[in-house]
Design an enzyme around this catalytic site. Structure first.
Site, PDB file in Angstrom:
ATOM      1  N   ARG A  83       0.856  -1.196   0.000  1.00 29.58           N
ATOM      2  CA  ARG A  83       0.000   0.000   0.000  1.00 29.58           C
ATOM      3  C   ARG A  83       0.892   1.244   0.000  1.00 29.58           C
ATOM      4  O   ARG A  83       1.848   1.321   0.760  1.00 29.58           O
ATOM      5  CB  ARG A  83      -0.890  -0.022   1.246  1.00 29.58           C
ATOM      6  CG  ARG A  83      -1.961   1.060   1.340  1.00 29.58           C
ATOM      7  CD  ARG A  83      -2.818   0.787   2.583  1.00 29.58           C
ATOM      8  NE  ARG A  83      -3.941   1.691   2.729  1.00 29.58           N
ATOM      9  CZ  ARG A  83      -3.954   2.756   3.523  1.00 29.58           C
ATOM     10  NH1 ARG A  83      -2.869   3.064   4.236  1.00 29.58           N
ATOM     11  NH2 ARG A  83      -5.030   3.505   3.633  1.00 29.58           N
ATOM     12  N   GLU A 169      -9.508   7.718   4.400  1.00 32.39           N
ATOM     13  CA  GLU A 169     -10.321   7.924   5.606  1.00 32.39           C
ATOM     14  C   GLU A 169     -11.299   9.092   5.419  1.00 32.39           C
ATOM     15  O   GLU A 169     -11.287  10.077   6.136  1.00 32.39           O
ATOM     16  CB  GLU A 169      -9.428   8.152   6.824  1.00 32.39           C
ATOM     17  CG  GLU A 169      -8.566   6.954   7.160  1.00 32.39           C
ATOM     18  CD  GLU A 169      -7.792   7.091   8.459  1.00 32.39           C
ATOM     19  OE1 GLU A 169      -7.546   6.075   9.123  1.00 32.39           O
ATOM     20  OE2 GLU A 169      -7.428   8.240   8.813  1.00 32.39           O
ATOM     21  N   GLU A 270      -6.056  -0.303   7.578  1.00 33.85           N
ATOM     22  CA  GLU A 270      -4.975   0.187   8.438  1.00 33.85           C
ATOM     23  C   GLU A 270      -5.139  -0.390   9.834  1.00 33.85           C
ATOM     24  O   GLU A 270      -6.236  -0.393  10.388  1.00 33.85           O
ATOM     25  CB  GLU A 270      -4.988   1.718   8.538  1.00 33.85           C
ATOM     26  CG  GLU A 270      -4.626   2.453   7.270  1.00 33.85           C
ATOM     27  CD  GLU A 270      -4.547   3.964   7.494  1.00 33.85           C
ATOM     28  OE1 GLU A 270      -4.329   4.395   8.652  1.00 33.85           O
ATOM     29  OE2 GLU A 270      -4.711   4.715   6.512  1.00 33.85           O
TER      30      GLU A 270
END
Length: 366
Positions: A83, A169, A270
């Site tokens: 990532r 997010e 995450e």
């Protein structure tokens, strides 16, 4: 005598033919029985700081205390996806398009997939801040959508990721103020749809992720219900005990509830956990107190490993779980042990304070 020799020769020929026939049958049977390798469960690590760390001259070591490139260490551990965050025009160039493109190329050459986290910002984007890139801040909404489409198209062309996040997010949308999900819901959804349509047109095989920070059922449902009109493939969730609660079982509940409600695969995008509460520079760490730990998972190398293994197991056992990603595993205190602007994650990295790989990497095995 010659008659006996002729008979013996015929017998030998028959035996050889029978042997070859059997060998072929066995070979064919064995070929059919070779299992097809299924490596669809995502075992990922975010290593966005790695180019900057390498530039600093810091040396990383594998578990045998041998100097080794981190990408090689992760590949050998069983990691199958990397990532990487992408910023539009970062002040120092790190996490910009050129650096990310080069890192993605290395990842692909190592045989791993690229998961791109597009922040649609010049710097950090998270639930607290989603700043529009300086280059775009004075654009009309129509022009902002065009900029998003063009930029997304460039990303796909230049990097061609396997997975791409539309924002990072984005609990309250992205590209504030015009794309704020609460204050400008229609515009926020339009920006997401624009990015998604661009990706579908340019790279139909690329998987699209929408990323939310948290695992609380009511909050997650509010968000994903809001964006249900957007075309995407994966739900991504952040889970950090310090912010999202210490009940790790909630992870499994969130995955199953969201997956069933929205018919999507879910990934823990995450997570992280400390191997110590000590410091290796003069920068305050995010986690540094016993009260911030989860019961049963001490801040030790084995405790860190056990925590990630628990997350991996919960995701695997859930009906809709597709994988996990560890964040900050590369973020050692590479600026020196007296740096006041060093790492806030040094004690949650994959490496101890001597830069030797920790047991947590064993969790990435297939």
């Amino acid at each position: 005598m010659r008659k006996n020799l002729r008979i013996s020769g015929l017998l030998i020929l028959v035996m050889l033919l029978f042997s070859c026939s059997n060998s072929n049958e066995i070979g064919e049977t064995q070929a059919v029985k070779v299992p097809i390798t299924d490596d669809s469960f995502i075992r990922a690590a975010d290593i966005s700081f790695l180019p900057e760390i390498e530039t600093s001259g810091a040396v990383l070591y594998n578990s045998n205390n041998q100097p080794e490139n981190m990408i090689t260490t992760l590949k050998n551990a069983g990691c199958n996806t990397i990532r990487i965050r992408l910023w539009k025009n970062p002040a120092n160039g790190h996490s910009g398009l050129a650096e990310v493109k080069a890192l993605a190329k290395r990842v692909k050459q190592a045989g791993m997939k690229v998961w791109l986290t597009v922040h649609y910002s010049d710097t950090w984007a998270d639930p607290a801040v989603q700043n529009t890139p300086e280059e775009w801040k004075n654009l009309s909404f129509t022009d902002l959508k065009t900029a998003v489409a063009n930029y997304t198209s460039t990303i796909i062309t230049e990097i061609n990721p396997d997975v791409i996040q539309i924002g990072n997010e984005i609990n309250s949308g992205l590209l504030w103020p015009q794309g704020h999900l609460i204050n400008q819901e229609v515009q926020s959804l339009s920006l997401l749809a624009t990015a998604s349509a661009t990706i579908r047109a340019k790279a139909p095989d690329c998987k699209i992720m929408i990323h939310y920070a948290g695992v609380k059922a009511s909050d997650c449902n509010w968000f994903f219900n809001k964006i249900k009109s957007v075309d995407y493939d994966y739900i991504g969730l952040s889970y950090y005990p310090i912010w999202h609660g210490k009940d790790v079982e909630v992870v499994k509940t969130a995955i199953n509830t969201l997956g069933k409600t929205y018919n999507k695969k879910v990934i823990i995008a995450e997570t992280a956990y400390p191997f110590t509460l000590d410091y290796n520079d003069w920068t305050n760490n995010i986690v540094g107190l016993d009260s911030q730990l989860v019961s049963g998972f001490p801040a030790t190398p084995d405790g860190q490993k056990s925590f990630l293994l628990a997350i991996k197991t919960l995701v695997k056992e859930s009906e809709y779980g597709l994988g996990f990603a560890y964040w900050g595993g590369e973020w050692i205190s590479f600026k020196g042990n007296q740096a006041a602007n060093g790492s806030t994650f040094e004690n949650q990295a994959f490496y101890d304070f001597n830069n030797k790989a920790l047991p947590v990497l064993q969790v990435f095995n297939k």
